[in-house]
Design a protein around this motif. Structure first.
Motif, PDB file in Angstrom:
ATOM      1  N   LEU A   1       0.880  -1.165   0.000  1.00 24.10           N
ATOM      2  CA  LEU A   1       0.000   0.000   0.000  1.00 24.10           C
ATOM      3  C   LEU A   1       0.915   1.213   0.000  1.00 24.10           C
ATOM      4  N   SER A   2       0.927   1.954  -1.086  1.00 30.72           N
ATOM      5  CA  SER A   2       1.906   3.035  -1.179  1.00 30.72           C
ATOM      6  C   SER A   2       1.354   4.262  -1.883  1.00 30.72           C
ATOM      7  N   ALA A   3       1.831   5.430  -1.448  1.00 34.82           N
ATOM      8  CA  ALA A   3       1.470   6.686  -2.105  1.00 34.82           C
ATOM      9  C   ALA A   3       2.285   6.878  -3.375  1.00 34.82           C
ATOM     10  N   LYS A   4       3.322   6.059  -3.559  1.00 33.97           N
ATOM     11  CA  LYS A   4       4.181   6.167  -4.748  1.00 33.97           C
ATOM     12  C   LYS A   4       3.497   5.427  -5.891  1.00 33.97           C
ATOM     13  N   SER A   5       3.144   6.181  -6.941  1.00 28.04           N
ATOM     14  CA  SER A   5       2.324   5.609  -8.003  1.00 28.04           C
ATOM     15  C   SER A   5       3.053   5.436  -9.335  1.00 28.04           C
ATOM     16  N   GLU A   6       4.334   5.796  -9.396  1.00 25.34           N
ATOM     17  CA  GLU A   6       5.073   5.654 -10.648  1.00 25.34           C
ATOM     18  C   GLU A   6       5.258   4.178 -10.989  1.00 25.34           C
ATOM     19  N   ASP A   7       5.288   3.878 -12.300  1.00 28.07           N
ATOM     20  CA  ASP A   7       5.447   2.494 -12.738  1.00 28.07           C
ATOM     21  C   ASP A   7       6.721   1.877 -12.184  1.00 28.07           C
ATOM     22  N   LEU A   8       7.798   2.671 -12.118  1.00 27.63           N
ATOM     23  CA  LEU A   8       9.080   2.157 -11.623  1.00 27.63           C
ATOM     24  C   LEU A   8       8.965   1.710 -10.165  1.00 27.63           C
ATOM     25  N   ASP A   9       8.187   2.494  -9.386  1.00 32.61           N
ATOM     26  CA  ASP A   9       7.982   2.132  -7.973  1.00 32.61           C
ATOM     27  C   ASP A   9       7.227   0.805  -7.864  1.00 32.61           C
ATOM     28  N   LYS A  10       6.223   0.637  -8.716  1.00 30.20           N
ATOM     29  CA  LYS A  10       5.442  -0.602  -8.698  1.00 30.20           C
ATOM     30  C   LYS A  10       6.304  -1.793  -9.102  1.00 30.20           C
ATOM     31  N   ILE A  11       7.127  -1.597 -10.119  1.00 31.27           N
ATOM     32  CA  ILE A  11       8.008  -2.679 -10.578  1.00 31.27           C
ATOM     33  C   ILE A  11       8.979  -3.064  -9.474  1.00 31.27           C
ATOM     34  N   GLN A  12       9.549  -2.048  -8.808  1.00 28.29           N
ATOM     35  CA  GLN A  12      10.492  -2.324  -7.717  1.00 28.29           C
ATOM     36  C   GLN A  12       9.807  -3.100  -6.596  1.00 28.29           C
ATOM     37  N   GLY A  13       8.574  -2.692  -6.273  1.00 29.45           N
ATOM     38  CA  GLY A  13       7.832  -3.368  -5.217  1.00 29.45           C
ATOM     39  C   GLY A  13       7.543  -4.815  -5.554  1.00 29.45           C
ATOM     40  N   LEU A  14       7.101  -5.079  -6.790  1.00 24.88           N
ATOM     41  CA  LEU A  14       6.757  -6.435  -7.189  1.00 24.88           C
ATOM     42  C   LEU A  14       7.986  -7.325  -7.327  1.00 24.88           C
ATOM     43  N   THR A  15       9.093  -6.759  -7.796  1.00 26.44           N
ATOM     44  CA  THR A  15      10.309  -7.565  -7.945  1.00 26.44           C
ATOM     45  C   THR A  15      10.982  -7.847  -6.603  1.00 26.44           C
ATOM     46  N   SER A  16      10.604  -7.100  -5.564  1.00 32.81           N
ATOM     47  CA  SER A  16      11.188  -7.365  -4.241  1.00 32.81           C
ATOM     48  C   SER A  16      10.496  -8.551  -3.545  1.00 32.81           C
ATOM     49  N   GLY A  17       9.412  -9.037  -4.169  1.00 35.05           N
ATOM     50  CA  GLY A  17       8.745 -10.216  -3.611  1.00 35.05           C
ATOM     51  C   GLY A  17       7.274 -10.025  -3.309  1.00 35.05           C
ATOM     52  N   ALA A  18       6.732  -8.832  -3.558  1.00 30.03           N
ATOM     53  CA  ALA A  18       5.314  -8.593  -3.284  1.00 30.03           C
ATOM     54  C   ALA A  18       4.441  -9.254  -4.352  1.00 30.03           C
ATOM     55  N   ASP A  19       3.192  -9.513  -3.993  1.00 25.96           N
ATOM     56  CA  ASP A  19       2.245 -10.148  -4.917  1.00 25.96           C
ATOM     57  C   ASP A  19       1.328  -9.140  -5.596  1.00 25.96           C
ATOM     58  N   ASP A  20       1.161  -7.964  -4.993  1.00 22.59           N
ATOM     59  CA  ASP A  20       0.263  -6.957  -5.554  1.00 22.59           C
ATOM     60  C   ASP A  20       0.683  -5.583  -5.024  1.00 22.59           C
ATOM     61  N   TYR A  21       0.151  -4.535  -5.651  1.00 25.45           N
ATOM     62  CA  TYR A  21       0.557  -3.169  -5.325  1.00 25.45           C
ATOM     63  C   TYR A  21      -0.664  -2.267  -5.489  1.00 25.45           C
ATOM     64  N   ILE A  22      -1.077  -1.596  -4.424  1.00 23.53           N
ATOM     65  CA  ILE A  22      -2.226  -0.697  -4.476  1.00 23.53           C
ATOM     66  C   ILE A  22      -1.767   0.702  -4.080  1.00 23.53           C
ATOM     67  N   THR A  23      -2.197   1.671  -4.867  1.00 23.35           N
ATOM     68  CA  THR A  23      -1.787   3.053  -4.625  1.00 23.35           C
ATOM     69  C   THR A  23      -2.749   3.750  -3.670  1.00 23.35           C
ATOM     70  N   LYS A  24      -2.196   4.467  -2.696  1.00 21.45           N
ATOM     71  CA  LYS A  24      -3.003   5.295  -1.788  1.00 21.45           C
ATOM     72  C   LYS A  24      -3.373   6.596  -2.496  1.00 21.45           C
ATOM     73  N   PRO A  25      -4.553   7.168  -2.212  1.00 23.78           N
ATOM     74  CA  PRO A  25      -5.645   6.592  -1.412  1.00 23.78           C
ATOM     75  C   PRO A  25      -6.330   5.481  -2.205  1.00 23.78           C
ATOM     76  N   PHE A  26      -6.737   4.425  -1.523  1.00 20.34           N
ATOM     77  CA  PHE A  26      -7.314   3.283  -2.210  1.00 20.34           C
ATOM     78  C   PHE A  26      -8.794   3.157  -1.871  1.00 20.34           C
ATOM     79  N   ASN A  27      -9.501   2.465  -2.754  1.00 18.43           N
ATOM     80  CA  ASN A  27     -10.908   2.178  -2.538  1.00 18.43           C
ATOM     81  C   ASN A  27     -11.015   0.931  -1.664  1.00 18.43           C
TER      82      ASN A  27
END
Length: 228
Positions: free
Chosen positions: A79-105
């Motif tokens: 769950l992150s306020a960082k919404s850039e594609d690079l941030d999402k890629i970094q998060g997923l490659t570190s071992g996460a299964d999903d990535y949701i941008t804050k504020p989320f529904n």
């Protein structure tokens, strides 16, 4: 079955509100305000899914995720306020299964959690169907062939070392006293002055741990015993 979800975020309000959403869905909720606290909780309790913030003081979410992945395979959703594609890629490659941008529904969050838990539950059923293979992080134990590997490296254990490792691995998270380990493996009465178990644990750690002085698999529970 009531799943346990760990919310890791340094923002108290986000922990509170997200916890309310999850509890309303019937989930059990645990909370941590930083990576260090999260890792401690995960080492002590069985967690089914982690909601993990990225920007936190101390150990950030990326490093926390990588440390969790050393020994645990439960779903991790950033769950992150960082919404850039690079941030999402970094998060997923570190071992996460999903990535949701804050504020989320809230409804989207719940839907993604349910999706990850369904996938994880199916995976666990498949794993449990093959009881002869125990996998914990990079550690693999074949109880039929009595073979052990860490990553792609084969590990040669003595029969008693293997029996101790199998006992702890089959009961992941359970703490075994020195006496209980001895009586289960040797099937003999334990004598208090006997240091056989400590010697065997030391040898096992030297073979399976990257740093035996800072073990990630066999943990010492001071004054009680050992656990994986």
């Amino acid at each position: 079955m009531s799943f346990k979800i760990l919310i890791v975020d340094d923002d108290r309000e986000i922990r509170k509100v997200t916890g309310i959403y999850l509890e309303n869905e019937g989930y059990k909720v645990l909370k941590a305000e930083n990576g260090e606290e999260a890792l401690k909780i995960i080492s002590e309790k069985k967690i089914d899914l982690v909601l993990l913030d990225i920007m936190m003081p101390g150990i950030d979410g990326i490093e926390t995720c990588m440390k969790i992945r050393e020994t645990n395979m439960m779903p991790i959703i950033f769950l992150s306020a960082k919404s850039e594609d690079l941030d999402k890629i970094q998060g997923l490659t570190s071992g996460a299964d999903d990535y949701i941008t804050k504020p989320f529904n809230a409804m989207e969050l719940i839907a993604r959690i349910k999706s990850q838990l369904r996938r994880y539950t199916r995976y666990s059923v498949v794993q449990n169907a093959s009881k002869n293979i125990i996998e914990i992080g990079n550690l693999s134990i074949n109880t039929d062939t009595r073979e052990v590997a860490v990553g792609d490296k084969d590990v040669r254990l003595t029969p008693k070392e293997f029996d101790i490792l199998e006992l702890l691995a089959r009961n992941k998270g359970m703490v075994f006293s020195i006496q209980k380990i001895y009586e289960r493996v040797w099937k003999e009465e334990f004598y208090r002055s006997d240091n056989t178990i400590m010697v065997h644990i030391t040898k096992i750690r030297e073979k399976i741990e990257e740093n035996p002085k800072k073990p990630i698999y066999i943990k010492t529970v001071w004054g009680v015993g050992y656990k994986i």
